[in-house]
Design a protein around this motif. Sequence first.
Motif, PDB file in Angstrom:
ATOM      1  N   SER A  37      71.986  19.877 -63.761  1.00  0.00           N
ATOM      2  CA  SER A  37      71.939  21.339 -63.766  1.00  0.00           C
ATOM      3  C   SER A  37      70.515  21.847 -63.920  1.00  0.00           C
ATOM      4  O   SER A  37      70.173  22.910 -63.396  1.00  0.00           O
ATOM      5  CB  SER A  37      72.841  21.907 -64.858  1.00  0.00           C
ATOM      6  OG  SER A  37      72.373  21.568 -66.133  1.00  0.00           O
ATOM      7  N   GLU A  38      69.665  21.087 -64.604  1.00  0.00           N
ATOM      8  CA  GLU A  38      68.257  21.479 -64.722  1.00  0.00           C
ATOM      9  C   GLU A  38      67.552  21.399 -63.374  1.00  0.00           C
ATOM     10  O   GLU A  38      66.712  22.242 -63.064  1.00  0.00           O
ATOM     11  CB  GLU A  38      67.554  20.597 -65.748  1.00  0.00           C
ATOM     12  CG  GLU A  38      68.055  20.819 -67.163  1.00  0.00           C
ATOM     13  CD  GLU A  38      67.564  19.780 -68.148  1.00  0.00           C
ATOM     14  OE1 GLU A  38      66.889  18.812 -67.739  1.00  0.00           O
ATOM     15  OE2 GLU A  38      67.866  19.932 -69.339  1.00  0.00           O
ATOM     16  N   TYR A  39      67.890  20.400 -62.563  1.00  0.00           N
ATOM     17  CA  TYR A  39      67.279  20.292 -61.233  1.00  0.00           C
ATOM     18  C   TYR A  39      67.632  21.490 -60.372  1.00  0.00           C
ATOM     19  O   TYR A  39      66.814  21.948 -59.581  1.00  0.00           O
ATOM     20  CB  TYR A  39      67.724  19.011 -60.520  1.00  0.00           C
ATOM     21  CG  TYR A  39      66.985  17.793 -60.975  1.00  0.00           C
ATOM     22  CD1 TYR A  39      65.639  17.616 -60.670  1.00  0.00           C
ATOM     23  CD2 TYR A  39      67.622  16.822 -61.725  1.00  0.00           C
ATOM     24  CE1 TYR A  39      64.957  16.503 -61.098  1.00  0.00           C
ATOM     25  CE2 TYR A  39      66.946  15.692 -62.153  1.00  0.00           C
ATOM     26  CZ  TYR A  39      65.615  15.541 -61.840  1.00  0.00           C
ATOM     27  OH  TYR A  39      64.939  14.435 -62.271  1.00  0.00           O
ATOM     28  N   SER A  40      68.826  21.981 -60.505  1.00  0.00           N
ATOM     29  CA  SER A  40      69.237  23.127 -59.695  1.00  0.00           C
ATOM     30  C   SER A  40      68.361  24.341 -59.956  1.00  0.00           C
ATOM     31  O   SER A  40      68.196  25.186 -59.085  1.00  0.00           O
ATOM     32  CB  SER A  40      70.705  23.457 -59.959  1.00  0.00           C
ATOM     33  OG  SER A  40      71.505  22.396 -59.497  1.00  0.00           O
ATOM     34  N   ASN A  41      67.773  24.420 -61.139  1.00  0.00           N
ATOM     35  CA  ASN A  41      66.873  25.527 -61.442  1.00  0.00           C
ATOM     36  C   ASN A  41      65.546  25.400 -60.705  1.00  0.00           C
ATOM     37  O   ASN A  41      64.851  26.387 -60.511  1.00  0.00           O
ATOM     38  CB  ASN A  41      66.611  25.601 -62.948  1.00  0.00           C
ATOM     39  CG  ASN A  41      67.837  25.990 -63.729  1.00  0.00           C
ATOM     40  OD1 ASN A  41      68.709  26.679 -63.229  1.00  0.00           O
ATOM     41  ND2 ASN A  41      67.915  25.529 -64.963  1.00  0.00           N
ATOM     42  N   TYR A  42      65.170  24.172 -60.307  1.00  0.00           N
ATOM     43  CA  TYR A  42      63.887  23.952 -59.634  1.00  0.00           C
ATOM     44  C   TYR A  42      63.965  24.188 -58.132  1.00  0.00           C
ATOM     45  O   TYR A  42      62.949  24.306 -57.478  1.00  0.00           O
ATOM     46  CB  TYR A  42      63.408  22.509 -59.837  1.00  0.00           C
ATOM     47  CG  TYR A  42      63.255  22.088 -61.263  1.00  0.00           C
ATOM     48  CD1 TYR A  42      62.688  22.920 -62.217  1.00  0.00           C
ATOM     49  CD2 TYR A  42      63.673  20.839 -61.673  1.00  0.00           C
ATOM     50  CE1 TYR A  42      62.554  22.518 -63.530  1.00  0.00           C
ATOM     51  CE2 TYR A  42      63.534  20.429 -62.983  1.00  0.00           C
ATOM     52  CZ  TYR A  42      62.976  21.277 -63.905  1.00  0.00           C
ATOM     53  OH  TYR A  42      62.841  20.866 -65.200  1.00  0.00           O
ATOM     54  N   ASN A  43      65.147  24.173 -57.582  1.00  0.00           N
ATOM     55  CA  ASN A  43      65.310  24.257 -56.139  1.00  0.00           C
ATOM     56  C   ASN A  43      66.151  25.488 -55.821  1.00  0.00           C
ATOM     57  O   ASN A  43      67.326  25.539 -56.175  1.00  0.00           O
ATOM     58  CB  ASN A  43      66.002  22.984 -55.639  1.00  0.00           C
ATOM     59  CG  ASN A  43      66.201  22.960 -54.145  1.00  0.00           C
ATOM     60  OD1 ASN A  43      66.066  23.967 -53.471  1.00  0.00           O
ATOM     61  ND2 ASN A  43      66.554  21.799 -53.634  1.00  0.00           N
TER      62      ASN A  43
END
Length: 96
Positions: free
Chosen positions: A28-34
Amino acid sequence: GYLYAIFSPTFPKHVKLGKSIEPSKRYSEYSNYNPNCDWQFLYVSQKFFEDYTEAEKTLMERLSKQKIYPTYNLEWYDSCHSQLIIDIIKELENNK
């Protein structure tokens, strides 16, 4: 913790390696980067590694012994090596 390989169709030439106690939280943290929110786990280890930092280090050392090096920072690799990355993680699961 767990080892994982994650990728995004937005960045098709790259696979990121990582480690986490909670892969779903990390996802879910990666989704914030993309902004496209299109990250996908390529593989998440099935085994919990007591020393997941050492397991990640071993994974990267095994890749470098095969002359496969990060393409960006320390954890981003060319996606053409995706299957090899998965195979090494599976070997580590079976050997540790």
